[in-house]
Structure formats: structure tokens, C-alpha cells
Design an enzyme around this catalytic site. Structure first.
Site, PDB file in Angstrom:
ATOM      1  CB  CYS A   1      -0.155   1.505   4.180  1.00 34.01           C
ATOM      2  SG  CYS A   1      -1.245   1.264   3.604  1.00 34.01           S
TER       3      CYS A   1
ATOM      4  CB  CYS B   1      -0.573   0.293   1.240  1.00 30.76           C
ATOM      5  SG  CYS B   1      -1.993   1.695   1.429  1.00 30.76           S
TER       6      CYS B   1
END
Length: 105
Positions: free
Chosen positions: A31, A28
């Protein structure tokens, strides 16, 4: 930040402590962007235990807690969910701090 190893571990932690969970994944990009600020957030809100939950490893938890986008945060106190910042959108340091400041006392 602790990394979740089992569902039992999570259940034990949320029963005993004030917990901020972060649902994330290695792949991600959003993230990864917030990763460098997390130690500062943890230090600023040291009354909480921060737990990293790998979305791919714990997909059942994601479904149970309606986490369909990452990074996402869910806060627990006394074994119950008290707040959440759950969406698929990128989160800025300012947004995370605003969320943390808004957690019910």
C-alpha cells in the site's frame, strides 16, 4: 483522497457519486508503494471520488465486499459495485491505470 470515517458516509457517497474505494492499511508495504502515484491517478480520473478505507478500522466492510488482500480497489456507480481490482498482490501504476481504463462507462 477522502478517508472513510463511517459506514454511513460510504453508503451516502456511493449512492450519489462515482466512487473508487481503496482498501489499505498503515502496516501494508504494498500500500505504501502505490501511495506516491495515487494523486496522479486521482487527477487523471477526476470524474471519480476516491475514498481510502482503512482495512483495520473497517474489517466488517472488508468481509462484506470480500476484500481479503490489500491494496484493493472497488468501484461503485449509482450505488452498485461495477468493477473491482481485489487481490493481495502488489499493484503497479500500469496495472492501476489499466484497471481504471477498463471500468465500465
Amino acid at each position: 483522497m477522502q478517508t472513510l470515517e463511517s459506514i454511513e458516509q460510504l453508503q451516502d457517497i456511493i449512492e450519489k457519486e462515482k466512487v473508487v474505494t481503496l482498501f489499505s492499511a498503515d502496516w501494508c508495504p504494498d500500500c505504501r508503494i502505490i501511495e506516491p502515484i495515487l494523486p496522479e491517478i486521482e487527477e487523471q480520473y477526476s470524474e471519480f471520488t476516491f475514498v481510502l478505507i482503512d482495512r483495520d478500522q473497517f474489517i466488517d466492510l472488508c468481509q462484506e465486499y470480500d476484500v481479503f488482500g490489500i491494496p484493493s480497489f472497488i468501484v461503485f456507480k449509482n450505488g452498485k459495485e461495477v468493477d473491482r481490482f481485489v487481490s493481495k498482490n502488489r499493484k503497479s501504476k500500469e496495472e492501476i491505470i489499466e484497471f481504471m481504463e477498463g471500468i465500465p462507462k
